[in-house]
Design an enzyme around this catalytic site. Structure first.
Site, PDB file in Angstrom:
ATOM      1  N   HIS A   1     -14.017   2.334  60.582  1.00 59.89           N
ATOM      2  CA  HIS A   1     -13.476   3.260  59.217  1.00 59.89           C
ATOM      3  C   HIS A   1     -13.470   4.712  59.596  1.00 59.89           C
ATOM      4  CE1 HIS A   1     -11.256   4.756  56.382  1.00 59.89           C
ATOM      5  NE2 HIS A   1     -11.104   5.414  55.983  1.00 59.89           N
TER       6      HIS A   1
ATOM      7  N   SER B   1     -18.202   5.265  60.699  1.00 63.65           N
ATOM      8  CA  SER B   1     -18.359   4.152  59.541  1.00 63.65           C
ATOM      9  C   SER B   1     -18.237   2.883  59.937  1.00 63.65           C
ATOM     10  CB  SER B   1     -18.228   4.321  57.820  1.00 63.65           C
ATOM     11  OG  SER B   1     -19.067   5.441  57.700  1.00 63.65           O
TER      12      SER B   1
ATOM     13  N   ASN C   1     -15.449  -4.394  59.993  1.00 60.87           N
ATOM     14  CA  ASN C   1     -14.710  -3.233  60.201  1.00 60.87           C
ATOM     15  C   ASN C   1     -15.230  -2.080  60.852  1.00 60.87           C
ATOM     16  OD1 ASN C   1     -11.924  -2.272  60.378  1.00 60.87           O
ATOM     17  ND2 ASN C   1     -12.501  -1.475  57.863  1.00 60.87           N
TER      18      ASN C   1
ATOM     19  N   ASP D   1     -12.118  -0.813  52.505  1.00 63.64           N
ATOM     20  CA  ASP D   1     -13.282  -0.209  52.728  1.00 63.64           C
ATOM     21  C   ASP D   1     -14.656   0.229  51.892  1.00 63.64           C
ATOM     22  OD1 ASP D   1     -11.159   0.090  54.885  1.00 63.64           O
ATOM     23  OD2 ASP D   1     -10.167   2.150  54.203  1.00 63.64           O
TER      24      ASP D   1
HETATM   25  C1  GAR Z   1      -9.342   4.758  64.500  1.00 65.71           C
HETATM   26  O1  GAR Z   1      -9.834   5.488  64.703  1.00 65.71           O
HETATM   27  C2  GAR Z   1     -10.615   3.369  63.932  1.00 65.71           C
HETATM   28  O2  GAR Z   1     -11.343   3.642  62.745  1.00 65.71           O
HETATM   29  C3  GAR Z   1      -9.131   3.490  62.349  1.00 65.71           C
HETATM   30  O3  GAR Z   1      -7.762   3.222  63.435  1.00 65.71           O
HETATM   31  C4  GAR Z   1      -8.386   4.169  64.958  1.00 65.71           C
HETATM   32  C5  GAR Z   1      -8.246   3.102  66.033  1.00 65.71           C
HETATM   33  O4  GAR Z   1      -7.879   3.216  66.547  1.00 65.71           O
HETATM   34  N1  GAR Z   1      -9.163   2.259  61.364  1.00 65.71           N
HETATM   35  C6  GAR Z   1      -8.753   2.696  60.446  1.00 65.71           C
HETATM   36  O5  GAR Z   1      -8.207   3.407  59.849  1.00 65.71           O
HETATM   37  C7  GAR Z   1      -8.738   1.141  59.477  1.00 65.71           C
HETATM   38  N2  GAR Z   1      -8.728   1.899  57.956  1.00 65.71           N
HETATM   39  P1  GAR Z   1      -7.646   2.594  67.954  1.00 65.71           P
HETATM   40  O6  GAR Z   1      -6.368   1.398  68.430  1.00 65.71           O
HETATM   41  O7  GAR Z   1      -8.060   3.656  69.424  1.00 65.71           O
HETATM   42  O8  GAR Z   1      -9.333   1.873  68.034  1.00 65.71           O
END
Ligand code: GAR
Length: 212
Positions: A116, A143, A114, A152
């Site tokens: 985060h 991370s 994952n 997480d």
């Molecule tokens: C990213 O910032 C990722 O780290 C976050 O969602 C966004 C997705 O962006 N993930 C989380 O918050 C997971 N808990 P993307 O669709 O443009 O890759």
């Protein structure tokens, strides 16, 4: 002439939205010497822009709407069956905004990553950028970690810090963090594909050295 390297690691990417991390992985995997290929992209939402990105890249894309299932267990069972139909060596969560059941996490133990948007263990959960601003932090970041039962909270693989600037909004901060995400996620997947990165007894090991 060198032969094209055998792209041995097959990856399934799970998304819920824009898919900019997916795009970073697609771009990395399009390079001849990258050791992984994306077998499929699966979204729980049919309006996720990442599906278009997958289609544009000629990658199989599937939608599995969570609303059509009664409960998390039933959904996760269906999701596991769909993922496993592609027989991946690695499952990558790239903005997949669902909490996963214990059965799911255990099924993919050691091959589930994952990303985060915070410097874990700080700022687990949602709305990290606004919470970092509200908390008066001077540093933020992203991370990559192995997914374990603690939300997480799995073993860290790679982090990238960014400064928090005085005039930042959640949006400007998110953009700065995302830039880093797009670097560290393909890097972590590459290490995993090269078998340099492993989860051993709950510890993320890179080149046989433990992180946490
Ligand atoms: C990213 O910032 C990722 O780290 C976050 O969602 C966004 C997705 O962006 N993930 C989380 O918050 C997971 N808990 P993307 O669709 O443009 O890759």
């Amino acid at each position: 002439m060198h032969k094209k390297k055998n792209k041995s690691l097959s990856v399934v990417v799970l998304i819920s939205g824009n898919g900019s991390n997916l795009q970073a992985l697609i771009d990395a995997a399009s390079q001849d010497d990258y050791p992984a290929r994306i077998a499929a992209v699966i979204s729980n939402r049919n309006d996720a822009y990442g599906l278009q990105r997958a289609q544009d890249a000629g990658i199989a894309q599937k939608v599995l709407p969570h609303r059509e299932y009664e409960g998390r267990e039933a959904y996760d069972q269906a999701l596991m069956a769909l993922i496993d139909s592609f027989d991946p060596g690695l499952v990558v969560l790239a903005g997949f905004m669902r909490i996963l059941s214990a059965g799911f996490v255990e099924h993919y133990s050691g091959r589930l990553l994952n990303i985060h948007p915070s410097l874990l263990p700080k700022y687990k959960g949602l709305h990290t950028h606004q919470r970092v601003l509200d908390g008066g932090e001077t540093e933020h970041g992203a991370s990559v970690h192995f997914v374990t039962l603690e939300l997480d909270g799995g073993p860290l693989i790679l982090q990238s810090p960014v400064p928090v600037l005085a005039d930042d909004t959640a949006e400007t901060l998110a953009a700065r963090v995302l830039k880093q995400e797009h670097i560290i996620y393909p890097q972590a997947v590459k290490w995993f594909a090269e078998e340099r990165l492993k989860l051993v007894d709950g510890v993320a090991m890179l080149d046989n050295k433990g992180g946490e």
